[in-house]
Design a protein around this motif. Structure first.
Motif, PDB file in Angstrom:
ATOM      1  N   LEU A 192     -18.316 -25.130  19.461  1.00  0.00           N
ATOM      2  CA  LEU A 192     -17.645 -24.464  18.342  1.00  0.00           C
ATOM      3  C   LEU A 192     -16.605 -23.485  18.885  1.00  0.00           C
ATOM      4  N   THR A 193     -16.721 -23.155  20.173  1.00  0.00           N
ATOM      5  CA  THR A 193     -15.709 -22.348  20.858  1.00  0.00           C
ATOM      6  C   THR A 193     -14.335 -23.000  20.762  1.00  0.00           C
ATOM      7  N   LYS A 194     -14.290 -24.317  20.805  1.00  0.00           N
ATOM      8  CA  LYS A 194     -12.990 -25.018  20.809  1.00  0.00           C
ATOM      9  C   LYS A 194     -12.172 -24.711  19.560  1.00  0.00           C
ATOM     10  N   PRO A 195     -12.699 -24.937  18.341  1.00  0.00           N
ATOM     11  CA  PRO A 195     -11.884 -24.626  17.163  1.00  0.00           C
ATOM     12  C   PRO A 195     -11.858 -23.141  16.818  1.00  0.00           C
ATOM     13  N   LEU A 196     -13.005 -22.446  16.943  1.00  0.00           N
ATOM     14  CA  LEU A 196     -13.112 -21.089  16.422  1.00  0.00           C
ATOM     15  C   LEU A 196     -12.540 -20.036  17.358  1.00  0.00           C
ATOM     16  N   CYS A 197     -12.343 -20.380  18.625  1.00  0.00           N
ATOM     17  CA  CYS A 197     -11.712 -19.452  19.567  1.00  0.00           C
ATOM     18  C   CYS A 197     -10.417 -20.031  20.133  1.00  0.00           C
ATOM     19  N   THR A 198     -10.533 -21.093  20.916  1.00  0.00           N
ATOM     20  CA  THR A 198      -9.384 -21.584  21.685  1.00  0.00           C
ATOM     21  C   THR A 198      -8.249 -22.047  20.778  1.00  0.00           C
ATOM     22  N   THR A 199      -8.579 -22.761  19.718  1.00  0.00           N
ATOM     23  CA  THR A 199      -7.534 -23.223  18.798  1.00  0.00           C
ATOM     24  C   THR A 199      -6.890 -22.051  18.074  1.00  0.00           C
ATOM     25  N   LEU A 200      -7.710 -21.110  17.602  1.00  0.00           N
ATOM     26  CA  LEU A 200      -7.155 -19.966  16.880  1.00  0.00           C
ATOM     27  C   LEU A 200      -6.323 -19.082  17.795  1.00  0.00           C
ATOM     28  N   CYS A 201      -6.732 -18.932  19.055  1.00  0.00           N
ATOM     29  CA  CYS A 201      -5.908 -18.185  20.008  1.00  0.00           C
ATOM     30  C   CYS A 201      -4.595 -18.918  20.294  1.00  0.00           C
ATOM     31  N   THR A 202      -4.654 -20.243  20.320  1.00  0.00           N
ATOM     32  CA  THR A 202      -3.421 -21.021  20.486  1.00  0.00           C
ATOM     33  C   THR A 202      -2.481 -20.775  19.311  1.00  0.00           C
ATOM     34  N   LEU A 203      -3.021 -20.766  18.096  1.00  0.00           N
ATOM     35  CA  LEU A 203      -2.198 -20.470  16.919  1.00  0.00           C
ATOM     36  C   LEU A 203      -1.545 -19.094  17.054  1.00  0.00           C
ATOM     37  N   HIS A 204      -2.318 -18.129  17.535  1.00  0.00           N
ATOM     38  CA  HIS A 204      -1.776 -16.778  17.676  1.00  0.00           C
ATOM     39  C   HIS A 204      -0.622 -16.741  18.677  1.00  0.00           C
ATOM     40  N   LEU A 205      -0.779 -17.412  19.810  1.00  0.00           N
ATOM     41  CA  LEU A 205       0.288 -17.384  20.816  1.00  0.00           C
ATOM     42  C   LEU A 205       1.496 -18.199  20.374  1.00  0.00           C
ATOM     43  N   ILE A 206       1.276 -19.241  19.596  1.00  0.00           N
ATOM     44  CA  ILE A 206       2.412 -19.973  19.010  1.00  0.00           C
ATOM     45  C   ILE A 206       3.141 -19.083  18.015  1.00  0.00           C
ATOM     46  N   ALA A 207       2.376 -18.391  17.159  1.00  0.00           N
ATOM     47  CA  ALA A 207       2.986 -17.478  16.184  1.00  0.00           C
ATOM     48  C   ALA A 207       3.744 -16.351  16.874  1.00  0.00           C
ATOM     49  N   SER A 208       3.283 -15.961  18.061  1.00  0.00           N
ATOM     50  CA  SER A 208       3.925 -14.877  18.814  1.00  0.00           C
ATOM     51  C   SER A 208       5.114 -15.357  19.640  1.00  0.00           C
ATOM     52  N   GLY A 209       5.361 -16.671  19.645  1.00  0.00           N
ATOM     53  CA  GLY A 209       6.475 -17.229  20.392  1.00  0.00           C
ATOM     54  C   GLY A 209       6.196 -17.425  21.869  1.00  0.00           C
ATOM     55  N   LYS A 210       4.943 -17.273  22.302  1.00  0.00           N
ATOM     56  CA  LYS A 210       4.601 -17.427  23.711  1.00  0.00           C
ATOM     57  C   LYS A 210       4.213 -18.852  24.084  1.00  0.00           C
ATOM     58  N   MET A 211       3.962 -19.674  23.086  1.00  0.00           N
ATOM     59  CA  MET A 211       3.605 -21.070  23.332  1.00  0.00           C
ATOM     60  C   MET A 211       4.184 -21.922  22.210  1.00  0.00           C
ATOM     61  N   HIS A 212       4.170 -23.236  22.435  1.00  0.00           N
ATOM     62  CA  HIS A 212       4.601 -24.190  21.413  1.00  0.00           C
ATOM     63  C   HIS A 212       3.707 -25.403  21.500  1.00  0.00           C
ATOM     64  N   TRP A 213       3.526 -26.069  20.361  1.00  0.00           N
ATOM     65  CA  TRP A 213       2.673 -27.264  20.321  1.00  0.00           C
ATOM     66  C   TRP A 213       3.033 -28.265  21.404  1.00  0.00           C
ATOM     67  N   ASP A 214       4.325 -28.410  21.663  1.00  0.00           N
ATOM     68  CA  ASP A 214       4.784 -29.468  22.555  1.00  0.00           C
ATOM     69  C   ASP A 214       5.121 -28.975  23.961  1.00  0.00           C
ATOM     70  N   ASP A 215       4.620 -27.796  24.315  1.00  0.00           N
ATOM     71  CA  ASP A 215       4.755 -27.343  25.703  1.00  0.00           C
ATOM     72  C   ASP A 215       4.003 -28.284  26.638  1.00  0.00           C
ATOM     73  N   ALA A 216       4.571 -28.489  27.827  1.00  0.00           N
ATOM     74  CA  ALA A 216       3.905 -29.309  28.838  1.00  0.00           C
ATOM     75  C   ALA A 216       2.772 -28.495  29.452  1.00  0.00           C
ATOM     76  N   ALA A 217       1.604 -28.599  28.866  1.00  0.00           N
ATOM     77  CA  ALA A 217       0.503 -27.687  29.151  1.00  0.00           C
ATOM     78  C   ALA A 217       0.117 -27.652  30.620  1.00  0.00           C
ATOM     79  N   LEU A 218      -0.132 -28.792  31.190  1.00  0.00           N
ATOM     80  CA  LEU A 218      -0.623 -28.829  32.566  1.00  0.00           C
ATOM     81  C   LEU A 218       0.447 -28.404  33.562  1.00  0.00           C
ATOM     82  N   SER A 219       1.704 -28.720  33.263  1.00  0.00           N
ATOM     83  CA  SER A 219       2.784 -28.315  34.159  1.00  0.00           C
ATOM     84  C   SER A 219       2.936 -26.802  34.190  1.00  0.00           C
ATOM     85  N   LEU A 220       2.710 -26.148  33.048  1.00  0.00           N
ATOM     86  CA  LEU A 220       2.772 -24.690  32.999  1.00  0.00           C
ATOM     87  C   LEU A 220       1.641 -24.064  33.802  1.00  0.00           C
TER      88      LEU A 220
END
Length: 370
Positions: free
Chosen positions: A67-95
């Protein structure tokens, strides 16, 4: 209505206790009828099955596992996307790891969230380490994961993967410049006043939690003890108790309150300071082409025999946890069902939860929504 929900929860949960599905259980339901929200709770059984077991209370924390995956990691991803620090289509592993094989360079954050990255589901890397919990193990584990051959080309299939979310958790830490548990607590949980209800338990934390009051999990052959008051997942524990795929603990009431916030934001009845309602709605409804049941970080009821039973609408979202936990949110019927158990105690060989989960949800939904 509240009394009816409590009676139903008691009957369903006690059946699981009687059938040996788990030693301890805590469950909660929220439903909106005629614009009024009704809630119900039940907790029963023991935190562990031996003489050290204590009665499970509403305040008993359970290991939430995936439940960590949706309730923490996904929501934190939403926060960093909203903050402009990440994007859905960022090359995750390369970063995260600049020197990658060619086939991994295009893997995006979106691919990890929908389990379509091509990464394997799981590998027992922990067996190659000494049984010691430390953040120093993070980077050796990272190297093993990024060297793992892909099972299929990015976006061409769907395979539920712990490995992808381990990497995403590390990427969140790199992007935010703070540990994942601190990122989560400050931005997601504290605004909802749930920091004492949903939390990580880092192995190096100075906070003393009464571990005997927590639901026990497995008698672990690797750690050579019954796990209680520390995370069950071996890789999360190996990395110090905080990871993107597992590590959260929570009470049924805490998980219910967080899910109510998500439903209310989804349906424009509330807002959260960490991300916009539109961004959350996008995550909960976006679907990649093909047969995948995954949204961005959230599962949906599978066709046929689903763990959510027969009555949750196709637009519902939720997730399961290996330790015997789950939540489901139905936006059409405005119903939330949270089930927390310790079905892996004392052994993960107990798989009675597979038949119990559909029964549990059907039993409740037939009466509440029928």
């Amino acid at each position: 209505m509240k009394n009816q929900i409590n009676i139903l929860l008691k009957e369903a949960c006690e059946r699981g206790l009687a059938e040996g599905v788990y030693s301890g259980v805590s469950a909660a339901v929220s439903v909106i009828k005629n614009k009024v929200r009704y809630r119900g709770w039940f907790s029963g059984g023991l935190t562990r099955s031996d003489q050290s077991g204590a009665p499970v209370q509403v305040s008993t924390p359970f290991d939430l596992a995936s439940l960590t995956k949706p309730l923490c990691t996904t929501l934190c991803t939403l926060h960093l996307i909203a903050s402009g620090k990440m994007h859905w289509d960022d090359a995750a592993l390369s970063l995260l790891y600049p020197t990658l094989a060619q086939d991994k360079q295009g893997i995006m954050i979106r691919d990890i969230l929908t389990h379509s990255s091509g990464l394997p589901a799981y590998k027992p890397y922990f067996r190659e380490f000494d049984a010691q919990s430390s953040r120093d193990n993070m980077h050796p584990l990272l190297k093993k994961i990024v060297k793992e051959p892909l099972q299929y080309s990015r976006g061409k299939n769907c395979l539920y993967s712990d490995l992808g979310f381990i990497l995403l958790g590390l990427l969140l830490e790199k992007s935010a410049q703070i540990p994942l548990d601190q990122l989560y607590k400050k931005n997601i949980i504290e605004p909802l006043h749930l920091a004492e209800e949903i939390f990580f338990m880092p192995s190096n934390s100075s906070v003393q939690t009464e571990k005997t009051e927590m639901a026990a999990t497995e008698d672990c052959p690797w750690r050579k003890k019954i796990i209680q008051g520390e995370v069950h997942d071996e890789h999360c524990w190996l990395m110090g108790g905080v990871a993107g795929h597992a590590g959260l603990f929570g009470t049924a009431g805490g998980v219910l309150n967080l899910c109510e916030c998500l439903l209310d934001c989804w349906q424009q009845r509330a807002s959260h300071p960490a991300f916009s309602n539109n961004l959350l709605s996008y995550a909960l409804t976006w679907k990649q082409p093909g047969e995948s049941c995954w949204r961005l970080g959230f599962d949906t009821p599978s066709s046929g025999l689903s763990s959510s039973g027969r009555y949750f609408s196709p637009k519902s979202v939720g997730h399961l946890g290996f330790t015997g936990t789950s939540f489901w949110i139905d936006p059409e019927q405005k119903v939330i069902v949270v089930l927390l158990t310790n079905r892996v105690h004392p052994s993960r060989e107990n798989i009675k939860i597979r038949e119990f989960r559909p029964f549990f949800h059907d039993f409740l939904m037939e009466k509440i929504c029928g």
